[in-house]
Design a protein around this motif. Sequence first.
Motif, PDB file in Angstrom:
ATOM      1  N   GLN A  13      37.755  -3.332  49.765  1.00  0.00           N
ATOM      2  CA  GLN A  13      36.818  -2.244  49.514  1.00  0.00           C
ATOM      3  C   GLN A  13      35.802  -2.650  48.449  1.00  0.00           C
ATOM      4  O   GLN A  13      36.083  -3.528  47.603  1.00  0.00           O
ATOM      5  CB  GLN A  13      37.566  -0.999  49.042  1.00  0.00           C
ATOM      6  CG  GLN A  13      38.356  -0.310  50.142  1.00  0.00           C
ATOM      7  CD  GLN A  13      38.921   1.034  49.697  1.00  0.00           C
ATOM      8  OE1 GLN A  13      39.206   1.233  48.527  1.00  0.00           O
ATOM      9  NE2 GLN A  13      39.080   1.952  50.641  1.00  0.00           N
ATOM     10  N   ALA A  14      34.663  -2.017  48.509  1.00  0.00           N
ATOM     11  CA  ALA A  14      33.639  -2.269  47.494  1.00  0.00           C
ATOM     12  C   ALA A  14      34.215  -2.032  46.106  1.00  0.00           C
ATOM     13  O   ALA A  14      34.976  -1.083  45.887  1.00  0.00           O
ATOM     14  CB  ALA A  14      32.438  -1.353  47.731  1.00  0.00           C
ATOM     15  N   GLY A  15      33.879  -2.936  45.197  1.00  0.00           N
ATOM     16  CA  GLY A  15      34.418  -2.871  43.847  1.00  0.00           C
ATOM     17  C   GLY A  15      35.671  -3.689  43.650  1.00  0.00           C
ATOM     18  O   GLY A  15      36.111  -3.897  42.514  1.00  0.00           O
ATOM     19  N   GLY A  16      36.246  -4.156  44.742  1.00  0.00           N
ATOM     20  CA  GLY A  16      37.469  -4.935  44.673  1.00  0.00           C
ATOM     21  C   GLY A  16      37.226  -6.402  44.389  1.00  0.00           C
ATOM     22  O   GLY A  16      36.090  -6.836  44.146  1.00  0.00           O
ATOM     23  N   SER A  17      38.313  -7.163  44.431  1.00  0.00           N
ATOM     24  CA  SER A  17      38.259  -8.593  44.109  1.00  0.00           C
ATOM     25  C   SER A  17      38.983  -9.412  45.168  1.00  0.00           C
ATOM     26  O   SER A  17      39.907  -8.924  45.827  1.00  0.00           O
ATOM     27  CB  SER A  17      38.922  -8.848  42.750  1.00  0.00           C
ATOM     28  OG  SER A  17      38.248  -8.176  41.710  1.00  0.00           O
ATOM     29  N   ARG A  67      29.472 -11.821  38.454  1.00  0.00           N
ATOM     30  CA  ARG A  67      30.545 -11.245  39.282  1.00  0.00           C
ATOM     31  C   ARG A  67      31.482 -12.305  39.849  1.00  0.00           C
ATOM     32  O   ARG A  67      32.679 -12.050  40.014  1.00  0.00           O
ATOM     33  CB  ARG A  67      29.954 -10.451  40.442  1.00  0.00           C
ATOM     34  CG  ARG A  67      29.062  -9.300  40.030  1.00  0.00           C
ATOM     35  CD  ARG A  67      28.658  -8.446  41.226  1.00  0.00           C
ATOM     36  NE  ARG A  67      27.882  -9.199  42.215  1.00  0.00           N
ATOM     37  CZ  ARG A  67      28.231  -9.332  43.496  1.00  0.00           C
ATOM     38  NH1 ARG A  67      29.345  -8.776  43.951  1.00  0.00           N
ATOM     39  NH2 ARG A  67      27.460 -10.020  44.333  1.00  0.00           N
ATOM     40  N   ASN A  84      34.628 -10.814  41.945  1.00  0.00           N
ATOM     41  CA  ASN A  84      34.907  -9.483  41.414  1.00  0.00           C
ATOM     42  C   ASN A  84      33.753  -8.545  41.721  1.00  0.00           C
ATOM     43  O   ASN A  84      32.648  -8.983  42.057  1.00  0.00           O
ATOM     44  CB  ASN A  84      35.116  -9.561  39.898  1.00  0.00           C
ATOM     45  CG  ASN A  84      36.300 -10.424  39.517  1.00  0.00           C
ATOM     46  OD1 ASN A  84      37.286 -10.525  40.250  1.00  0.00           O
ATOM     47  ND2 ASN A  84      36.208 -11.064  38.355  1.00  0.00           N
ATOM     48  N   SER A  85      34.006  -7.269  41.588  1.00  0.00           N
ATOM     49  CA  SER A  85      32.974  -6.240  41.817  1.00  0.00           C
ATOM     50  C   SER A  85      32.256  -6.480  43.141  1.00  0.00           C
ATOM     51  O   SER A  85      31.017  -6.466  43.207  1.00  0.00           O
ATOM     52  CB  SER A  85      31.968  -6.242  40.661  1.00  0.00           C
ATOM     53  OG  SER A  85      32.631  -6.007  39.430  1.00  0.00           O
ATOM     54  N   LEU A  86      33.022  -6.680  44.169  1.00  0.00           N
ATOM     55  CA  LEU A  86      32.439  -7.022  45.465  1.00  0.00           C
ATOM     56  C   LEU A  86      31.616  -5.881  46.032  1.00  0.00           C
ATOM     57  O   LEU A  86      31.934  -4.692  45.825  1.00  0.00           O
ATOM     58  CB  LEU A  86      33.537  -7.421  46.447  1.00  0.00           C
ATOM     59  CG  LEU A  86      34.072  -8.841  46.240  1.00  0.00           C
ATOM     60  CD1 LEU A  86      35.431  -9.022  46.890  1.00  0.00           C
ATOM     61  CD2 LEU A  86      33.081  -9.857  46.778  1.00  0.00           C
ATOM     62  N   LYS A  87      30.555  -6.259  46.737  1.00  0.00           N
ATOM     63  CA  LYS A  87      29.636  -5.303  47.338  1.00  0.00           C
ATOM     64  C   LYS A  87      29.602  -5.541  48.850  1.00  0.00           C
ATOM     65  O   LYS A  87      29.872  -6.658  49.309  1.00  0.00           O
ATOM     66  CB  LYS A  87      28.233  -5.510  46.773  1.00  0.00           C
ATOM     67  CG  LYS A  87      28.138  -5.433  45.271  1.00  0.00           C
ATOM     68  CD  LYS A  87      26.737  -5.778  44.797  1.00  0.00           C
ATOM     69  CE  LYS A  87      26.612  -5.736  43.286  1.00  0.00           C
ATOM     70  NZ  LYS A  87      25.243  -6.075  42.815  1.00  0.00           N
ATOM     71  N   ASP A  90      28.066  -8.661  50.126  1.00  0.00           N
ATOM     72  CA  ASP A  90      28.782  -9.934  49.976  1.00  0.00           C
ATOM     73  C   ASP A  90      29.528 -10.313  51.260  1.00  0.00           C
ATOM     74  O   ASP A  90      30.084 -11.410  51.343  1.00  0.00           O
ATOM     75  CB  ASP A  90      29.794  -9.864  48.826  1.00  0.00           C
ATOM     76  CG  ASP A  90      29.133  -9.696  47.474  1.00  0.00           C
ATOM     77  OD1 ASP A  90      29.655  -8.904  46.666  1.00  0.00           O
ATOM     78  OD2 ASP A  90      28.112 -10.363  47.222  1.00  0.00           O
ATOM     79  N   SER A 123      32.351  -0.301  52.498  1.00  0.00           N
ATOM     80  CA  SER A 123      31.737   0.625  51.522  1.00  0.00           C
ATOM     81  C   SER A 123      32.537   1.912  51.411  1.00  0.00           C
ATOM     82  O   SER A 123      33.466   2.155  52.147  1.00  0.00           O
ATOM     83  CB  SER A 123      30.313   0.946  51.967  1.00  0.00           C
ATOM     84  OG  SER A 123      30.303   1.476  53.263  1.00  0.00           O
TER      85      SER A 123
END
Length: 123
Positions: A13-17, A67, A84-87, A90, A123
């Motif tokens: 999920q977005a925000g994950g790593s 990131r 980190n902080s995946l969008k 990415d 997202s």
Amino acid sequence: QVQLVESGGGLVQAGGSLRLSCAASGLTFSSYSMGWFRQAPGKEREFVASISRSGGTTYYADSVKGRFTISRDNAKNTVYLQMNSLKPEDTAVYYCAADRAVVAGQFSAYDYWGQGTQVTVSS
């Protein structure tokens, strides 16, 4: 023969790593700079990050700076990409590559490439 095998991709999920790994064989790993690239559907392959033979020099694309972190373990013949902080932007297939230069960057002519690992960020 030279092999670069990426692993660690997946759905997040977005925000994950995620942490990608690239295991190298068939070459003297410490004699190669390593890079990570990515290619999203319908887009050209783009540079993500690179690291020098010793690990002392790193370069990042502006889109991932702050990131993502590239690192290497020459004893394990492996290069890593901590993301980190995946969008959602990415999302792509991520490839590692090896270059004989002491320091390789975005425009280097990499000698060897892996098959890639899929990263999907929802997202």
